[in-house]
Design a protein around this motif. Structure first.
Motif, PDB file in Angstrom:
ATOM      1  N   ALA A  46       0.952  -1.274  -0.050  1.00  0.00           N
ATOM      2  CA  ALA A  46      -0.026  -0.153   0.027  1.00  0.00           C
ATOM      3  C   ALA A  46       0.790   1.249  -0.009  1.00  0.00           C
ATOM      4  O   ALA A  46       0.603   2.330  -0.808  1.00  0.00           O
ATOM      5  N   TYR A  47       1.807   1.270   0.811  1.00  0.00           N
ATOM      6  CA  TYR A  47       2.957   2.363   0.981  1.00  0.00           C
ATOM      7  C   TYR A  47       3.410   2.664  -0.325  1.00  0.00           C
ATOM      8  O   TYR A  47       3.635   3.720  -1.008  1.00  0.00           O
ATOM      9  N   ASN A  48       4.080   1.545  -0.877  1.00  0.00           N
ATOM     10  CA  ASN A  48       4.904   1.822  -2.289  1.00  0.00           C
ATOM     11  C   ASN A  48       3.924   2.185  -3.466  1.00  0.00           C
ATOM     12  O   ASN A  48       4.185   2.872  -4.371  1.00  0.00           O
ATOM     13  N   VAL A  49       2.850   1.629  -3.625  1.00  0.00           N
ATOM     14  CA  VAL A  49       1.862   1.970  -4.603  1.00  0.00           C
ATOM     15  C   VAL A  49       1.364   3.426  -4.414  1.00  0.00           C
ATOM     16  O   VAL A  49       1.293   4.190  -5.190  1.00  0.00           O
ATOM     17  N   ALA A  50       1.124   3.818  -3.242  1.00  0.00           N
ATOM     18  CA  ALA A  50       0.570   5.101  -3.046  1.00  0.00           C
ATOM     19  C   ALA A  50       1.895   6.127  -3.223  1.00  0.00           C
ATOM     20  O   ALA A  50       1.598   7.248  -3.889  1.00  0.00           O
ATOM     21  N   MET A  51       2.983   5.752  -3.118  1.00  0.00           N
ATOM     22  CA  MET A  51       4.200   6.612  -3.189  1.00  0.00           C
ATOM     23  C   MET A  51       4.340   6.738  -4.762  1.00  0.00           C
ATOM     24  O   MET A  51       4.985   7.851  -5.049  1.00  0.00           O
ATOM     25  N   ALA A  52       4.219   5.690  -5.490  1.00  0.00           N
ATOM     26  CA  ALA A  52       4.334   5.644  -6.940  1.00  0.00           C
ATOM     27  C   ALA A  52       3.374   6.394  -7.477  1.00  0.00           C
ATOM     28  O   ALA A  52       3.491   7.151  -8.681  1.00  0.00           O
ATOM     29  N   GLN A  53       2.162   6.267  -7.303  1.00  0.00           N
ATOM     30  CA  GLN A  53       0.890   6.825  -8.238  1.00  0.00           C
ATOM     31  C   GLN A  53       0.187   7.523  -7.680  1.00  0.00           C
ATOM     32  O   GLN A  53      -0.815   8.238  -7.821  1.00  0.00           O
ATOM     33  N   GLY A  54       0.200   7.951  -6.043  1.00  0.00           N
ATOM     34  CA  GLY A  54      -0.461   8.779  -5.354  1.00  0.00           C
ATOM     35  C   GLY A  54      -1.939   8.292  -5.020  1.00  0.00           C
ATOM     36  O   GLY A  54      -2.067   6.862  -5.134  1.00  0.00           O
ATOM     37  N   PHE A  55      -2.525   9.071  -4.096  1.00  0.00           N
ATOM     38  CA  PHE A  55      -3.860   8.509  -3.883  1.00  0.00           C
ATOM     39  C   PHE A  55      -4.891   8.832  -5.028  1.00  0.00           C
ATOM     40  O   PHE A  55      -5.701   9.735  -5.021  1.00  0.00           O
ATOM     41  N   SER A  56      -4.987   7.928  -6.026  1.00  0.00           N
ATOM     42  CA  SER A  56      -5.731   7.929  -7.100  1.00  0.00           C
ATOM     43  C   SER A  56      -7.098   7.124  -6.975  1.00  0.00           C
ATOM     44  O   SER A  56      -7.104   6.341  -5.939  1.00  0.00           O
ATOM     45  N   GLY A  89      -7.429   4.309  -8.674  1.00  0.00           N
ATOM     46  CA  GLY A  89      -6.907   2.977  -8.751  1.00  0.00           C
ATOM     47  C   GLY A  89      -6.219   2.343  -7.839  1.00  0.00           C
ATOM     48  O   GLY A  89      -5.819   1.181  -7.764  1.00  0.00           O
ATOM     49  N   LEU A  90      -5.992   3.306  -6.728  1.00  0.00           N
ATOM     50  CA  LEU A  90      -5.084   2.638  -5.515  1.00  0.00           C
ATOM     51  C   LEU A  90      -5.452   1.401  -5.226  1.00  0.00           C
ATOM     52  O   LEU A  90      -4.592   0.527  -4.986  1.00  0.00           O
ATOM     53  N   ILE A  91      -6.623   1.377  -4.614  1.00  0.00           N
ATOM     54  CA  ILE A  91      -6.817  -0.049  -3.746  1.00  0.00           C
ATOM     55  C   ILE A  91      -7.104  -1.282  -4.987  1.00  0.00           C
ATOM     56  O   ILE A  91      -6.460  -2.450  -4.334  1.00  0.00           O
ATOM     57  N   LEU A  92      -7.151  -0.931  -6.089  1.00  0.00           N
ATOM     58  CA  LEU A  92      -7.193  -2.098  -7.095  1.00  0.00           C
ATOM     59  C   LEU A  92      -5.514  -2.365  -7.422  1.00  0.00           C
ATOM     60  O   LEU A  92      -5.260  -3.683  -7.475  1.00  0.00           O
TER      61      LEU A  92
END
Length: 168
Positions: A25-35, A37-40
């Motif tokens: 969750a941390y790395n995905v949020a860092m890479a793409q922000g809170f968008s 598609g974050l949960i997916l």
């Protein structure tokens, strides 16, 4: 510390499951922000990351961390306090897992082919360490050790009651 295979499997499942979920969750949020598609993105990256983490934990990082801890770090004083042993092994495990999983993460993201691969890896490694170490020591480690302790207490009570029945 787990005493048998069943305890090791449960302990590793809790530890790796929680650590990989939060770190994904941390790395995905860092890479793409809170968008949107974050949960997916988190849920799609989690299964492969979990499998890789469990394999690394059980076959590579775990044995190396425990070997180093007991050979070079843990002394007679520390052996009297199991908390110190747990913290020592946890820190070594985090260092090893962050080292391996950061490489895994940038490989999955296709960032190993860039000209700045060492800078990317160093940045990823330090940012993962900053989150993973406190996460392990303050939240995930105590949860996993708490569950393990309950399992060991239940096993001890079960063995005690079966020993009493055998005496009768």
């Amino acid at each position: 510390m787990p005493r048998n295979l069943k305890e090791e499997v449960v302990f590793t499942a809790i530890m790796a499951g929680l650590m990989v979920f939060v770190m994904t969750a941390y790395n995905v949020a860092m890479a793409q922000g809170f968008s949107n598609g974050l949960i997916l993105a988190i849920l799609s990256g989690y299964p492969l990351g979990l499998v890789v983490a469990i394999i690394l934990d059980l076959l590579v990082v775990g044995p190396i961390a425990k070997g180093l801890a007991f050979k070079y770090i843990i002394n007679d004083y520390m052996r009297k306090n199991t908390v110190l042993i747990g913290i020592t092994i946890s820190v070594l495990m985090v260092l090893g897992m962050v080292t391996c999983m950061s490489l895994f993460g940038i490989a999955v993201e296709g960032k190993l082919a860039g000209a700045h691969v060492l800078a990317t890896y160093g940045h990823t490694w330090i940012f993962n360490l900053i989150v993973a170490l406190p996460l392990q020591l303050i939240i995930v480690g105590p949860i996993a050790r708490g569950v393990l302790g309950k399992m060991q207490q239940a096993t001890a009570k079960q063995e005690e009651s079966s020993a009493v029945e055998d005496e009768d």
